[in-house]
Design a protein around this motif. Structure first.
Motif, PDB file in Angstrom:
ATOM      1  N   GLN A  24       0.851  -1.196   0.000  1.00 31.44           N
ATOM      2  CA  GLN A  24       0.000   0.000   0.000  1.00 31.44           C
ATOM      3  C   GLN A  24       0.880   1.237   0.000  1.00 31.44           C
ATOM      4  O   GLN A  24       1.991   1.223   0.509  1.00 31.44           O
ATOM      5  N   GLN A  25       0.343   2.307  -0.576  1.00 33.95           N
ATOM      6  CA  GLN A  25       1.098   3.561  -0.684  1.00 33.95           C
ATOM      7  C   GLN A  25       0.720   4.484   0.461  1.00 33.95           C
ATOM      8  O   GLN A  25      -0.466   4.714   0.718  1.00 33.95           O
ATOM      9  N   TRP A  36       5.842   2.935  -0.745  1.00 38.37           N
ATOM     10  CA  TRP A  36       5.053   1.698  -0.718  1.00 38.37           C
ATOM     11  C   TRP A  36       5.500   0.857   0.463  1.00 38.37           C
ATOM     12  O   TRP A  36       6.698   0.759   0.748  1.00 38.37           O
ATOM     13  N   PRO A  39       1.136  -3.633   4.515  1.00 34.83           N
ATOM     14  CA  PRO A  39       0.116  -3.149   5.446  1.00 34.83           C
ATOM     15  C   PRO A  39       0.352  -3.662   6.860  1.00 34.83           C
ATOM     16  O   PRO A  39       0.891  -4.754   7.049  1.00 34.83           O
ATOM     17  N   GLU A  60      -7.329  -0.954   8.036  1.00 40.26           N
ATOM     18  CA  GLU A  60      -6.686  -0.392   6.842  1.00 40.26           C
ATOM     19  C   GLU A  60      -7.242  -0.933   5.533  1.00 40.26           C
ATOM     20  O   GLU A  60      -7.325  -0.217   4.549  1.00 40.26           O
ATOM     21  N   LEU A  61      -7.566  -2.232   5.525  1.00 40.31           N
ATOM     22  CA  LEU A  61      -7.928  -2.887   4.261  1.00 40.31           C
ATOM     23  C   LEU A  61      -9.353  -3.445   4.237  1.00 40.31           C
ATOM     24  O   LEU A  61      -9.844  -3.845   3.190  1.00 40.31           O
ATOM     25  N   GLU A 100      -9.228  -3.205   0.319  1.00 42.77           N
ATOM     26  CA  GLU A 100      -9.475  -1.882  -0.269  1.00 42.77           C
ATOM     27  C   GLU A 100      -8.665  -0.839   0.500  1.00 42.77           C
ATOM     28  O   GLU A 100      -8.426  -0.996   1.695  1.00 42.77           O
ATOM     29  N   PRO A 101      -8.216   0.214  -0.198  1.00 47.37           N
ATOM     30  CA  PRO A 101      -7.335   1.203   0.444  1.00 47.37           C
ATOM     31  C   PRO A 101      -8.102   2.196   1.315  1.00 47.37           C
ATOM     32  O   PRO A 101      -8.417   3.295   0.887  1.00 47.37           O
ATOM     33  N   ALA A 104      -4.812   4.120   2.846  1.00 47.97           N
ATOM     34  CA  ALA A 104      -3.672   4.279   1.940  1.00 47.97           C
ATOM     35  C   ALA A 104      -4.086   5.084   0.712  1.00 47.97           C
ATOM     36  O   ALA A 104      -5.274   5.176   0.390  1.00 47.97           O
ATOM     37  N   ALA A 106      -3.128   4.193  -2.283  1.00 46.76           N
ATOM     38  CA  ALA A 106      -3.373   3.187  -3.327  1.00 46.76           C
ATOM     39  C   ALA A 106      -2.902   1.825  -2.840  1.00 46.76           C
ATOM     40  O   ALA A 106      -2.111   1.727  -1.907  1.00 46.76           O
ATOM     41  N   LEU A 107      -3.401   0.774  -3.492  1.00 45.62           N
ATOM     42  CA  LEU A 107      -2.940  -0.598  -3.256  1.00 45.62           C
ATOM     43  C   LEU A 107      -2.399  -1.141  -4.562  1.00 45.62           C
ATOM     44  O   LEU A 107      -2.828  -0.731  -5.639  1.00 45.62           O
TER      45      LEU A 107
END
Length: 135
Positions: A24-25, A36, A39, A60-61, A100-101, A104, A106-107
């Motif tokens: 993840q970013q 990057w 997670p 987070e996700l 899902e981000p 973050a 992006a993933l």
């Protein structure tokens, strides 16, 4: 030895059926924004590393992970300003839900060898080779 406070972090290398790993970013405005990373997050007082990771992955996700599905894989030890980071990396191949981000920018699902080309925090870099060997 110096008395730097240890900062404990648990992170997961989520590995899909194709042998790709999720990174993840880091979002804008956070330290090391744009880099990057695997997670995970800080282990709170009274938490086990597995417990912290299960909580962080849900936050987070939006995925559910069971402790039995977290396999200790590697660790990194890295100075981080006034503190000293101890990062515990787990491998996880089974979870419920779709990542899902939530926190973050992006993933990205990448092959372990592709991690070398990504800008990652210093503590994550030594883990790439170990991860490549495990996957």
């Amino acid at each position: 030895m110096g008395g730097a406070e240890l900062f404990h972090v648990a992170a997961a290398a989520l590995i899909d059926a194709d042998g790709r790993v999720l990174v993840q970013q880091r979002p804008p405005g956070k330290p090391m924004a744009g880099l990057w990373e695997f997670p995970g997050g800080k282990i709170e007082p009274g938490e086990t590393p597995e417990g912290a990771l299960i909580r962080e992955l849900a936050e987070e996700l939006g995925i559910g992970v069971e402790a039995a599905c977290l396999a200790p894989a590697a660790f990194a030890s890295e100075p981080l300003g006034e503190k000293h980071l101890l990062l515990l990396l787990y491998v996880c191949r089974k979870w419920s839900g779709t990542a899902e981000p939530r926190h973050a920018a992006a993933l990205k699902w990448v092959r372990p060898v592709e991690l070398h080309r990504l800008e990652m925090p210093p503590a994550d870099k030594p883990l790439i080779g170990l991860l490549d060997a495990l996957v």
